[in-house]
Write a protein that holds these residues in place. Sequence first.
Motif, mmCIF file in Angstrom:
data_model
loop_
_atom_site.group_PDB
_atom_site.id
_atom_site.type_symbol
_atom_site.label_atom_id
_atom_site.label_comp_id
_atom_site.label_asym_id
_atom_site.label_seq_id
_atom_site.Cartn_x
_atom_site.Cartn_y
_atom_site.Cartn_z
ATOM 1 N N PRO A 125 0.783 -1.222 -0.070
ATOM 2 C CA PRO A 125 0.016 -0.200 0.155
ATOM 3 C C PRO A 125 0.963 1.200 0.069
ATOM 4 N N LEU A 126 2.083 0.989 0.087
ATOM 5 C CA LEU A 126 3.025 2.282 0.273
ATOM 6 C C LEU A 126 4.046 2.418 -1.089
ATOM 7 N N PRO A 127 3.553 2.241 -2.136
ATOM 8 C CA PRO A 127 4.616 2.337 -3.388
ATOM 9 C C PRO A 127 5.475 3.509 -3.337
ATOM 10 N N VAL A 128 6.753 3.269 -3.693
ATOM 11 C CA VAL A 128 7.838 4.273 -3.605
ATOM 12 C C VAL A 128 8.468 4.203 -2.355
ATOM 13 N N VAL A 129 7.654 4.568 -1.161
ATOM 14 C CA VAL A 129 8.303 4.721 0.145
ATOM 15 C C VAL A 129 9.025 3.218 0.592
ATOM 16 N N LEU A 130 8.035 2.140 0.447
ATOM 17 C CA LEU A 130 8.428 0.859 0.410
ATOM 18 C C LEU A 130 8.776 0.352 -1.062
ATOM 19 N N PRO A 131 9.764 0.253 -1.483
ATOM 20 C CA PRO A 131 10.246 0.428 -2.781
ATOM 21 C C PRO A 131 10.208 -0.951 -3.758
ATOM 22 N N CYS A 132 8.801 -1.224 -3.745
ATOM 23 C CA CYS A 132 8.595 -2.530 -4.696
ATOM 24 C C CYS A 132 9.118 -2.335 -6.034
ATOM 25 N N HIS A 133 9.118 -1.183 -6.421
ATOM 26 C CA HIS A 133 9.660 -0.921 -7.978
ATOM 27 C C HIS A 133 11.260 -1.705 -8.218
ATOM 28 N N ARG A 134 11.916 -1.909 -7.024
ATOM 29 C CA ARG A 134 13.256 -2.242 -7.255
ATOM 30 C C ARG A 134 13.102 -3.709 -7.198
ATOM 31 N N VAL A 135 12.021 -4.566 -7.137
ATOM 32 C CA VAL A 135 12.089 -5.862 -7.343
ATOM 33 C C VAL A 135 11.986 -6.124 -9.012
#
Length: 171
Positions: A125-135
Amino acid sequence: MPADPVGASSLVMPSPIGRLELLARDGALVGIRFDAASDGTPGTRREGTDVLREARIQLGEYFEGRRRVFDLPLRPVGTAFQQRVWTALADVPWGTTTTYGALARLLGLPAGASRAVGAANGANPLPVVLPCHRVVGSDGTLTGYAGGLERKALLLRLEGVATAADQDALF
């Protein structure tokens, strides 16, 4: 975000990846939504709480390339398994990538758990801050991002990570 946090306060901010709606409740950031409407989301109060103002500042610094680590009170809502995955995401350093399988191994999960890790990653629920884009996928390709692969690629480029599409453009 899976459900609207009833009673949450919200703030909409522009960003290079589109309008983001930041959601806070009880002094913590609980959600970031892509493609925010300017009129807000039903069930939320439009007010600038301290945590929302600080989140907007820190996200702005991130998008300008001046922030690599977020320092915000977070309270993402999810299952115990999702929480474990999201905690691991927070430890993926700026400018690097990891794979779903590597995250599964880091969490001590059995082989084949990468799909479950991917599902938890997709529920972040916290994209960017919890960087799921790095997976990324096991072969380094960009896979699955709730905000779309264009946003994922943009975020990685912002962090100096070359994507497969960037490599293809060289040849």
